[in-house]
Design a protein around this motif. Sequence first.
Motif, PDB file in Angstrom:
ATOM      1  N   ALA A  66      58.383 -43.417  38.989  1.00  0.00           N
ATOM      2  CA  ALA A  66      59.645 -43.381  38.239  1.00  0.00           C
ATOM      3  C   ALA A  66      60.285 -44.764  38.187  1.00  0.00           C
ATOM      4  CB  ALA A  66      60.603 -42.382  38.896  1.00  0.00           C
ATOM      5  N   GLU A  67      60.214 -45.498  39.305  1.00  0.00           N
ATOM      6  CA  GLU A  67      60.772 -46.860  39.333  1.00  0.00           C
ATOM      7  C   GLU A  67      59.988 -47.785  38.406  1.00  0.00           C
ATOM      8  OE1 GLU A  67      62.480 -47.858  43.634  1.00  0.00           O
ATOM      9  OE2 GLU A  67      60.524 -46.884  43.746  1.00  0.00           O
ATOM     10  N   PRO A  99      56.764 -33.975  33.544  1.00  0.00           N
ATOM     11  CA  PRO A  99      55.502 -34.737  33.706  1.00  0.00           C
ATOM     12  C   PRO A  99      54.328 -33.811  33.977  1.00  0.00           C
ATOM     13  CG  PRO A  99      57.267 -35.638  35.088  1.00  0.00           C
ATOM     14  CD  PRO A  99      57.762 -34.332  34.559  1.00  0.00           C
ATOM     15  N   THR A 159      57.794 -46.032  43.528  1.00  0.00           N
ATOM     16  CA  THR A 159      57.389 -44.802  42.852  1.00  0.00           C
ATOM     17  C   THR A 159      57.098 -45.038  41.378  1.00  0.00           C
ATOM     18  OG1 THR A 159      59.637 -44.166  42.270  1.00  0.00           O
ATOM     19  CG2 THR A 159      58.827 -43.474  44.434  1.00  0.00           C
ATOM     20  N   ARG A 203      53.503 -41.293  43.560  1.00  0.00           N
ATOM     21  CA  ARG A 203      53.847 -40.578  42.325  1.00  0.00           C
ATOM     22  C   ARG A 203      53.539 -41.427  41.092  1.00  0.00           C
ATOM     23  NH1 ARG A 203      53.565 -35.986  43.942  1.00  0.00           N
ATOM     24  NH2 ARG A 203      55.316 -34.590  44.374  1.00  0.00           N
ATOM     25  N   GLU A 231      58.390 -46.862  35.745  1.00  0.00           N
ATOM     26  CA  GLU A 231      58.695 -46.481  34.361  1.00  0.00           C
ATOM     27  C   GLU A 231      60.000 -47.118  33.899  1.00  0.00           C
ATOM     28  OE1 GLU A 231      59.028 -42.424  31.637  1.00  0.00           O
ATOM     29  OE2 GLU A 231      58.593 -42.298  33.786  1.00  0.00           O
ATOM     30  N   LYS A 232      61.004 -47.143  34.785  1.00  0.00           N
ATOM     31  CA  LYS A 232      62.284 -47.767  34.444  1.00  0.00           C
ATOM     32  C   LYS A 232      62.147 -49.276  34.252  1.00  0.00           C
ATOM     33  CE  LYS A 232      65.190 -44.382  36.850  1.00  0.00           C
ATOM     34  NZ  LYS A 232      66.117 -44.166  38.001  1.00  0.00           N
TER      35      LYS A 232
END
Length: 893
Positions: free
Chosen positions: A582-583, A189, A580, A607, A585-586
């Motif tokens: 990342a969560e 990233p 976050t 993030r 994005e999932k």
Amino acid sequence: MNIQDPKHWHVLSSDQLLKDLQTSSSGLSQQEVGIRREVFGPNKLPDKSQISMIKMIIGQLINPLIFILIAAAIASVAIGEGKDAIFIFLVILINTVIGVYQEYNAEKSASNLTKLLRIKAKVKRTDEVSEIDSEDLVPGDLVILESGNKVPADLRLIQTAGLEVDESFLTGESQAIKKNPEALGKNTPIADRKNIAHAGATVMSGRAQGIVIATGLNTEVGKIAQNVQEGESAKPPLIQRMEKFTKKIANIIIVLSVILAVLLRFQGMDFSAIFFFVVALAVSAIPEGLPVSLTVALAVATRRMAKRNVIVRKLTSVESLGSCTVIASDKTGTLTVNQQTVKKIYLSDGQQYDVSGEGYNGIGEISIDGKTVKPQKESALFNVCKTAMLANESKLLLKDEKWEFYGDAMDVALLGMGYKAALQPETIHEEFPVQSLIPYESERKFSGAFYKEDNHIHLAVKGAVETILSFCHMQSAEIEKIHTTANQFASEGYRVLAFASGEVDDFQAKDFYHLSDIPKLSYQGLICFIDPLRSEAIQAVAKCKKAGIQVMMITGDHPATASTIAKELGLKEKSRTVVTGAELEKAGGPSDKAFQDLVASTNVFARVSPTQKLEIVDVLIQKGEFVAVTGDGVNDAPALKRANIGVAMGSGTDVAKDVGAMIVVDDNFSSIVAGVEEGRFAYDNVRKVIYLLVSTGAAEVVMFILSIFAGLPLPLLAVQLLWLNLVTNGIQDKALAFEAGEAETMSRKPRDPKEGIFNNIMSQQILISGLIMGGIAFGLWLYLNKFTNMSELHARNMVLLLMVLMQNLHIFNCRSERRSTFNIPISRNYLLILFVILTQVIHIASMHIPFMQSILRIEPITLQEWGYILVLAFPLLLLMELFKWWGRRSEQL
């Protein structure tokens, strides 16, 4: 070479990078620079075009209410009432002038905040180093970075020495990022690309060389700026509500006109007479003075906001903050000071000290168990402070009552801690003169200083916990215990450094020290840093909660740091503490239920990328929230534009300020809350103005319809209606724009986003006051026509005076929808009395001026007649007081 290709520059080795960019370690030749400048253009973002005066004027005229007024003016001309049309176009002109003037001043204030400093860049070309304007850089240029520099373009680093870069404006990361030239994976990233230095970042410490890989709009900053220009903004709440209000007014006028026309036709009236009546009715129903009154109310609020450090760029944005149901705030630089600060000291003997204060200064104190302490010489606290000030390459000085600093953020923070311990850096360096320094290098993760004490050489070091502990005489159990403590602090969002010192047996000054030159040292303790909250942020967030506004924190910083700040702010309210990027994005995108559920599960995000912040705002708006987004960085710009109201920080990037509808000059979250309060005051005053104008318009319609059904002539001429709506009401309604806010305003929940300007209480008050005024005026008109020999001209004169006097009294009803008129101190708005008197003086004066007599078809009256009419007007005030009392009583039951 085509640098526009989507290459992953962070993946390449330094040699491959130089090859692909067709450059070398000697830099580009001047000839090649010229060729590339022709291809890629200057290294700058397009200048923001100033809004022209023509666009400002057009913006003021594109308003549904203005369209209705223009239609009324055209109709007036069609029936031969040219004077009426002149009145209407006059109000349009006044509204446009006020609006354009205010918007021009706001744009001027905003542009004054733009940084005019040109960035310089040190560049190597044909083996010669020179300093040039950053605009002259081209892809492939070799740029040299040093501490304090602004990164002039996106650079792929090829050499670094202790380089730390502040990229908080782009990533939201509050800590400086250690950079190195090592190649990275393809899917790394942006925030984790340690071998890239992004345009606009600040070099906090160290040195580096890098190759320009992107300039202008091709930089990460440029891409965001371009996306912002192409993105759409949500409509301000006031615009949405006024559009609904205007449609309602237009529909009501059309329905009434059709009904009236049908009734009159059944009574046998000819078409020309019907048209005349319908136009007269429309003129009475349209609140002609509303555009000017709204503009004045918003202009007053704009000036009040400016006094509270909020610059409003567009009048329609004034009320938006007051309407917001959610404030999505950036953390770094908005809720926090964006300056690392020592907050805890944990010594080797287990003693833990707290450090107060915030930012790069010496204001604060060191305490233990709530008691302030000053370290005694040779104490453990003194020794760790001494180490922190000696193994330090920064400066922090108080000059002319202002703290000046430069150097590494952590080093500056440590000097601030020293001042709070009542230790002066100069005194420490004089008493313990430094013989040689070990500069910080990211690969070795420590720095140090050799200094003289009692004719012996000692070494003081600071750095990563595992590195410093490796230098110390310690048992494994002790080391494990310190690691556990350090990890606990890190999990709470702190950045932790360890400190140690010891005597050196055989010292020799060197340019470079190997690890073998480090003797065994004595561990001194841990020092914990964090980017602290602004002192007033907690109170401001609490005030938002009391006002029913949800505060969300959306940051690119570490989840642990975000969690710690959230707890201090009192934001840990929902099932999840932190979500976050990342969560997210999932979970997919804004249209996915999993994504929407995550957004609903928390009010703290960490993030998070600029795109994800935009998506979070999208979800909130789709849910029907009125969203205010605050921020200062380029990474905040897309969300700032998408929100119902974007609030940029005054010290933030130009990209953010160009997008924001408002700019907070002092970067203070509490100023944003003050803006919310002023926005609510502004909306309350707008409602008061609308209540006054629409209720008096309703009274005129009631009087007209009753007169028609009673077979009486029109009680007022069209020009007299305009006089009422534009001159008498049009003067005194401006006083409502200056009403001070009611104390309970910030104790109320935000208005329902679906609620229009007309809620139940306002609709009831307009209906009742309109019926009372219209009924009283009709009663007088009926009496004068049926039971006296008074001429029609003089009777209209009396009815017109009655309407003026009732408006004079009704304005006091409009000061509050709930509170009694007699409980609101007149001292809160002396203009009200002044404007009411002025209105009455103007109307009476017009009765004696031949020119006005001719236009308005009026004549002088006696003092006795004026007294009778005044007595007839008073029931309005008394009956509305009774209605308010009944409303308050009903709310209590």
